[in-house]
Design a protein around this motif. Structure first.
Motif, PDB file in Angstrom:
ATOM      1  N   GLU A 161       3.648  -4.138   3.458  1.00 38.11           N
ATOM      2  CA  GLU A 161       3.835  -3.029   4.027  1.00 38.11           C
ATOM      3  C   GLU A 161       3.261  -1.886   3.493  1.00 38.11           C
ATOM      4  N   THR A 162       2.954  -0.874   4.300  1.00 34.89           N
ATOM      5  CA  THR A 162       2.520   0.557   3.816  1.00 34.89           C
ATOM      6  C   THR A 162       3.654   1.384   3.678  1.00 34.89           C
ATOM      7  N   ILE A 163       3.980   1.863   2.550  1.00 38.23           N
ATOM      8  CA  ILE A 163       4.855   2.766   2.212  1.00 38.23           C
ATOM      9  C   ILE A 163       4.465   4.161   2.100  1.00 38.23           C
ATOM     10  N   VAL A 220       6.510   1.490   6.365  1.00 39.48           N
ATOM     11  CA  VAL A 220       7.931   1.904   5.961  1.00 39.48           C
ATOM     12  C   VAL A 220       7.889   3.681   5.654  1.00 39.48           C
ATOM     13  N   LEU A 221       8.855   4.267   6.144  1.00 35.60           N
ATOM     14  CA  LEU A 221       8.843   5.681   6.053  1.00 35.60           C
ATOM     15  C   LEU A 221       9.553   5.970   4.909  1.00 35.60           C
ATOM     16  N   GLY A 222       9.121   6.353   3.663  1.00 37.26           N
ATOM     17  CA  GLY A 222       9.713   6.325   2.495  1.00 37.26           C
ATOM     18  C   GLY A 222      10.622   5.245   1.791  1.00 37.26           C
ATOM     19  N   ARG A 223      11.387   5.398   0.536  1.00 33.85           N
ATOM     20  CA  ARG A 223      12.072   4.442   0.063  1.00 33.85           C
ATOM     21  C   ARG A 223      13.552   4.722   0.146  1.00 33.85           C
ATOM     22  N   ALA A 224      14.304   3.955   0.785  1.00 34.83           N
ATOM     23  CA  ALA A 224      15.617   4.367   1.184  1.00 34.83           C
ATOM     24  C   ALA A 224      16.300   4.398  -0.091  1.00 34.83           C
ATOM     25  N   GLU A 261       0.861  -1.242  -0.319  1.00 34.85           N
ATOM     26  CA  GLU A 261       0.161  -0.125  -0.071  1.00 34.85           C
ATOM     27  C   GLU A 261       0.877   1.136  -0.067  1.00 34.85           C
ATOM     28  N   ARG A 262       0.428   2.371  -0.658  1.00 35.40           N
ATOM     29  CA  ARG A 262       1.356   3.478  -0.728  1.00 35.40           C
ATOM     30  C   ARG A 262       0.548   4.768  -0.263  1.00 35.40           C
ATOM     31  N   LEU A 263       0.906   5.542   0.358  1.00 36.16           N
ATOM     32  CA  LEU A 263       0.496   6.551   0.913  1.00 36.16           C
ATOM     33  C   LEU A 263       1.164   7.726   0.319  1.00 36.16           C
ATOM     34  N   TYR A 264       0.492   8.617  -0.475  1.00 31.75           N
ATOM     35  CA  TYR A 264       1.118   9.809  -1.261  1.00 31.75           C
ATOM     36  C   TYR A 264       0.828  10.981  -0.660  1.00 31.75           C
ATOM     37  N   ARG A 265       1.584  12.131  -1.000  1.00 31.20           N
ATOM     38  CA  ARG A 265       1.384  13.497  -0.453  1.00 31.20           C
ATOM     39  C   ARG A 265      -0.236  13.709  -0.457  1.00 31.20           C
ATOM     40  N   SER A 266      -0.850  14.253   0.554  1.00 34.45           N
ATOM     41  CA  SER A 266      -2.217  14.709   0.538  1.00 34.45           C
ATOM     42  C   SER A 266      -2.328  16.146   0.274  1.00 34.45           C
TER      43      SER A 266
END
Length: 194
Positions: free
Chosen positions: A34-36, A64-68, A3-8
């Motif tokens: 994971e929810t990215i 997961v906070l961001g994509r390292a 799942e991805r949460l983009y800028r709101s």
């Protein structure tokens, strides 16, 4: 897929409510990947699960906070994640995660999210329910020793809760893919194949 949460846009949080009912004698798994979370994301999420007295459950949520690998850092976030689990209609587990503002600052405390000398950028909660989960606590704690990240486990009243911290999302995914089959005593669904 994750799942991805983009800028709101405008900063208003989205809302997701998941409701699961596990019937008598069922063996259920809530096993999303994971929810990215991307910088500026905003979400209020709830998970409500009603488990029959004779049922079994394994549930996991990881963030997961961001994509390292892409060099991304999350500097601004609004994330609330609430769990409410009942057994036979009675509340047996309630949990809430709240990351509002700079998640790096929130996770910089030794008691909140310190992992491998820096704030964790991935974390997970795993819940197991069933008549024998308390007897499996020592085995679960032994399995945590094989992880690349950090973890802890507690068990009481037919519940086991495992918390995991990782320095990045790929480490969290590998740790969960190794740990979950051992806790569940069966393989993960194929979608979890690495």
């Amino acid at each position: 897929a994750a799942e991805r949460l983009y800028r709101s846009p405008g900063g208003a949080p989205g809302v997701v409510h998941n409701q699961v009912v596990v019937g008598a004698h069922a063996d259920a798994g809530w096993l999303p990947q994971e929810t990215i979370v991307f910088d500026g994301a905003a979400l209020n999420r709830t998970l409500t699960i009603d488990v029959a007295q004779t049922a079994r459950l394994v549930a996991v949520e990881s963030v997961v906070l961001g994509r390292a690998a892409m060099g991304e850092r999350v500097r601004q976030l609004h994330l609330t994640d609430q769990w409410r689990v009942t057994r036979g209609g009675r509340l047996v587990f309630a949990d809430a995660t709240r990351l509002i503002g700079d998640p790096v600052a929130v996770l910089s405390g030794r008691a909140t999210g310190w992992c491998a000398g820096e704030p964790a950028s991935a974390f997970a909660t795993v819940l197991l329910m069933g008549p024998d989960v308390e007897a499996r606590l020592d085995a679960a704690r032994d399995a945590l020793g094989d992880l690349s990240g950090l973890g802890g486990a507690s068990a009481w009243n037919g519940l086991m809760v495992v918390r995991l911290l990782s320095p990045n999302g790929s480490t969290m995914r590998r740790d969960l893919a190794m740990l979950l089959p051992r806790l569940m005593a069966r393989p993960l669904p194929r979608v979890w194949s690495l």
